[in-house]
Write a protein that holds these residues in place. Structure first.
Motif, short mmCIF file in Angstrom:
data_model
loop_
_atom_site.label_atom_id
_atom_site.label_comp_id
_atom_site.label_asym_id
_atom_site.label_seq_id
_atom_site.Cartn_x
_atom_site.Cartn_y
_atom_site.Cartn_z
N ASP A 22 -76.15 -23.74 36.51
CA ASP A 22 -75.38 -24.39 35.43
C ASP A 22 -76.34 -24.76 34.31
O ASP A 22 -76.42 -25.91 33.89
CB ASP A 22 -74.63 -25.62 35.99
N ARG A 74 -80.47 -39.62 28.74
CA ARG A 74 -79.04 -39.35 28.63
C ARG A 74 -78.58 -39.12 30.07
O ARG A 74 -79.16 -38.30 30.79
CB ARG A 74 -78.82 -38.13 27.76
N ASP A 127 -76.26 -37.78 32.77
CA ASP A 127 -75.23 -36.76 32.98
C ASP A 127 -74.18 -37.28 33.96
O ASP A 127 -74.51 -37.89 34.98
CB ASP A 127 -75.91 -35.52 33.57
N HIS A 181 -73.24 -29.32 23.72
CA HIS A 181 -73.34 -28.02 24.38
C HIS A 181 -72.17 -27.73 25.32
O HIS A 181 -72.16 -26.69 25.97
CB HIS A 181 -74.65 -27.96 25.17
N ASP A 182 -71.21 -28.65 25.41
CA ASP A 182 -70.07 -28.46 26.32
C ASP A 182 -68.76 -28.20 25.60
O ASP A 182 -67.75 -27.94 26.25
CB ASP A 182 -69.88 -29.72 27.19
C1 NOJ Z 1 -72.19 -32.43 31.86
C2 NOJ Z 1 -73.14 -31.48 31.21
O1 NOJ Z 1 -73.21 -31.78 29.85
C3 NOJ Z 1 -72.62 -30.10 31.49
O2 NOJ Z 1 -73.27 -29.12 30.74
C4 NOJ Z 1 -72.73 -29.84 32.97
O3 NOJ Z 1 -72.13 -28.60 33.28
C5 NOJ Z 1 -72.03 -30.92 33.77
N1 NOJ Z 1 -72.28 -32.25 33.27
C6 NOJ Z 1 -72.49 -30.90 35.20
O4 NOJ Z 1 -73.81 -31.35 35.26
#
Ligand code: NOJ
Length: 557
Positions: free
Chosen positions: A80, A220, A222, A342-343
């Protein structure tokens, strides 16, 4: 308002000291998110790296940001994109080594920039030593208690232990060959830690200290809302988890127990000098619940995802701004505004499409309209009190790349998609630095996601010193934030009367007007024109503000 050193300090020790003197710097800081894979590639392998980031720090200093947040660069199989960490104290060789991290932090401090790193405490990689050993040792191993291993339901344990679904689609449980199941709220390669186990807390307190000792200015966090699961891992009891996500407290998200963890972490951070900070990635149902993460003895900032998810619509924005400021005031925390990361689909592409499509969109929409609105939205965000995060490439007005071929995609959600689009690769395409050349200056060996033709025209080189370019708009806005104390500081806005579809507010000597109405409007000119995201025509005391445009005025000399 933060104070900034205009010139790079002669040596990093001197300016690290200068950086350390700025108390509460984060309250109105503008923080730039670097996605290391896609920022700059120093060794020509097509993948960005820490040395690439280091070499471009002067660009960030000149852009005018206060700090850099780096997405994960730790040892990881990259299931990921690095949010599956195998070793929290090592740099993945594809990004460099610990010495590169050290050099980057020192150089950043030397330029007056702070560095925030990503911490991924909800889950590890399935290649983390703890998980590999837990698997190898089999059922009954105490190491399995550090994750959520359970027997299955059904006659022979063939059904998952509960009905939770992975955020990336499909069940949140995977069965291992010995018959037990383990929980993963994200990809199967990302097993969730069991935060009830004391070893997990001990380990993360130690990881925090490791990076604090390296000199980072913050973390940050997560999935900050996910660490604690409801006692007994109860069924959700709904087949429409996606609808509930973000609208309700879930048995695996936003449980009150997470706050105990952050209170402990805060005491660690406060032992260190230099005003270090935590920013939470916490998707909660309401801004009021988000405020719980930034109570005085917990974290410092929490991304305002309600703001990020709002349409380009004055009424909606007015409401979310008020609710945000009203919920942050009682806990004494600043608002933390953000439009892209980035999401999610970049805001230039979100606003190019009709509202209501969510934050992952696969159509380009009307690009010209999207860019106009994105520039206006940025100026609105930067006029609000509090801190703001910007995502690499938004200062170039980059759109999402919506037509990436299937074979290059890497977002795990794309492969498991069940109702989710999984199109996050579109905002992760490496950024263009130069008009021409290999991968438009990203690196000498291509780029891990293909850049579209014409990307060079959006490059830093093409936009530098180009009047009206998006890059110059960002530079001017950030420079104005530095020289006008009312921008960023404070806790509230004084709303001014405005036509429908228009937001107008005063903050001390400063007035911001944002026209979302789709038509040009005439408003009073509120002083000297400071900056605008489009062409403003002023006649006498009036100004014509075109559709999808934001203007800043000042009454100061
Ligand atoms: C949030 C992150 O910003 C994302 O990119 C990731 O896939 C998920 N958390 C899982 O870690």
């Amino acid at each position: 308002m933060s104070q900034h050193s205009a010139d790079p300090a002669p040596n990093s020790v001197a300016s690290a000291t200068a950086v350390a003197k700025r108390g509460d710097w984060w309250r109105d800081a503008v923080i730039y998110q670097v996605y290391p894979r896609s920022f700059a590639d120093s060794d020509g392998d097509g993948m960005g790296d820490l040395e690439g980031v280091r070499s471009r720090l002067p660009y960030l200093r000149d852009l005018g940001v206060d700090a850099v947040w780096l997405s994960p660069f730790y040892a990881s199989p990259q299931a990921d994109a690095g949010y599956d960490v195998a070793d929290y104290r090592a740099v993945d060789p594809m990004f460099g080594g610990l010495l590169d991290a050290d050099a980057l932090i020192r150089d950043a401090h030397g330029l007056g920039l702070r560095v925030i790193v990503d911490l991924v405490p909800n889950h590890s990689s399935d290649q983390h030593e703890w998980f590999r050993r837990a698997l190898a040792e089999g059922p009954g191993s105490p190491l399995r208690d550090r994750y959520h291993f359970r027997p299955g339901k059904g006659d022979s344990g063939e059904l998952p232990p509960n009905d939770w679904e992975s955020i990336f689609g499909g069940p949140a449980w995977t069965r291992v060959p010995d018959g037990e199941w383990y929980l993963h709220l994200f990809a199967p390669e990302q097993p969730d830690f069991n935060w009830n186990h004391p070893a997990v807390g001990d380990e993360f307190r130690s990881i925090l200290r490791f990076w604090l000792d390296m000199g980072v200015d913050g973390f940050r966090i997560d999935v900050a809302h996910g660490l604690v699961k409801a006692e007994g891992l109860p069924d959700l009891g709904s087949h429409d988890q996606l609808k509930l996500l973000g609208n309700d407290v879930m048995p695996f998200f936003d449980q009150d127990g997470v706050h105990d963890i952050y209170r402990q972490w805060r005491t660690i951070l406060d032992e260190y000098s230099g005003d270090r900070v935590f920013v939470a990635e916490a998707w909660t149902p309401t801004v009021e619940r988000t405020a719980n993460y930034v109570r005085p003895d917990e974290l410092h900032q929490a991304f305002n995802f309600q703001y990020l998810s709002s349409a380009w619509d004055a009424a909606e924005l007015h409401e979310v701004i008020d609710r945000t400021l009203d919920s942050m005031r009682p806990v004494g925390a600043p608002a933390t505004w953000v439009l892209s990361n980035h999401d999610v689909t970049r805001h230039s592409t979100r606003f190019a499409n009709p509202p209501g499509l969510g934050t992952q969109i696969r159509t380009a929409g009307d690009r010209e309209l999207g860019l106009r609105r994105a520039r206006a939205a940025t100026l609105l965000m930067l006029a609000l009190p509090g801190s703001a995060y910007i995502y690499q490439g938004e200062e170039l007005g980059l759109p999402d790349v919506v037509d990436l071929p299937d074979e290059v995609r890497q977002d795990p959600a794309y492969f498991r998609g069940a109702g989710q689009d999984g199109f996050r690769d579109g905002c992760r395409v490496p950024i263009p630095w130069t008009r021409e050349g290999s991968s438009y200056g990203f690196g000498s060996g291509g780029s891990w996601l293909p850049q579209p033709a014409g990307w060079g025209e959006l490059s830093v080189q093409a936009q530098t010193a180009e009047p009206g370019s998006t890059l110059e708009l960002y530079r001017a806005a950030l420079a104005a934030r530095r020289s006008h104390a009312d921008l960023g500081a404070g806790e509230g806005v004084e709303w001014l009367k405005a036509p429908e579809g228009v937001l107008a507010f005063r903050r001390g000597e400063f007035v911001c007007v944002a026209n979302t109405s789709g038509e040009s409007v005439t408003t009073p000119a509120h002083g000297r024109l400071l900056l605008a995201s489009g062409e403003i025509a002023e006649t006498g005391n009036e100004a014509k503000v075109p559709a999808d445009t934001t203007v800043w005025w000042t009454t100061a000399d």
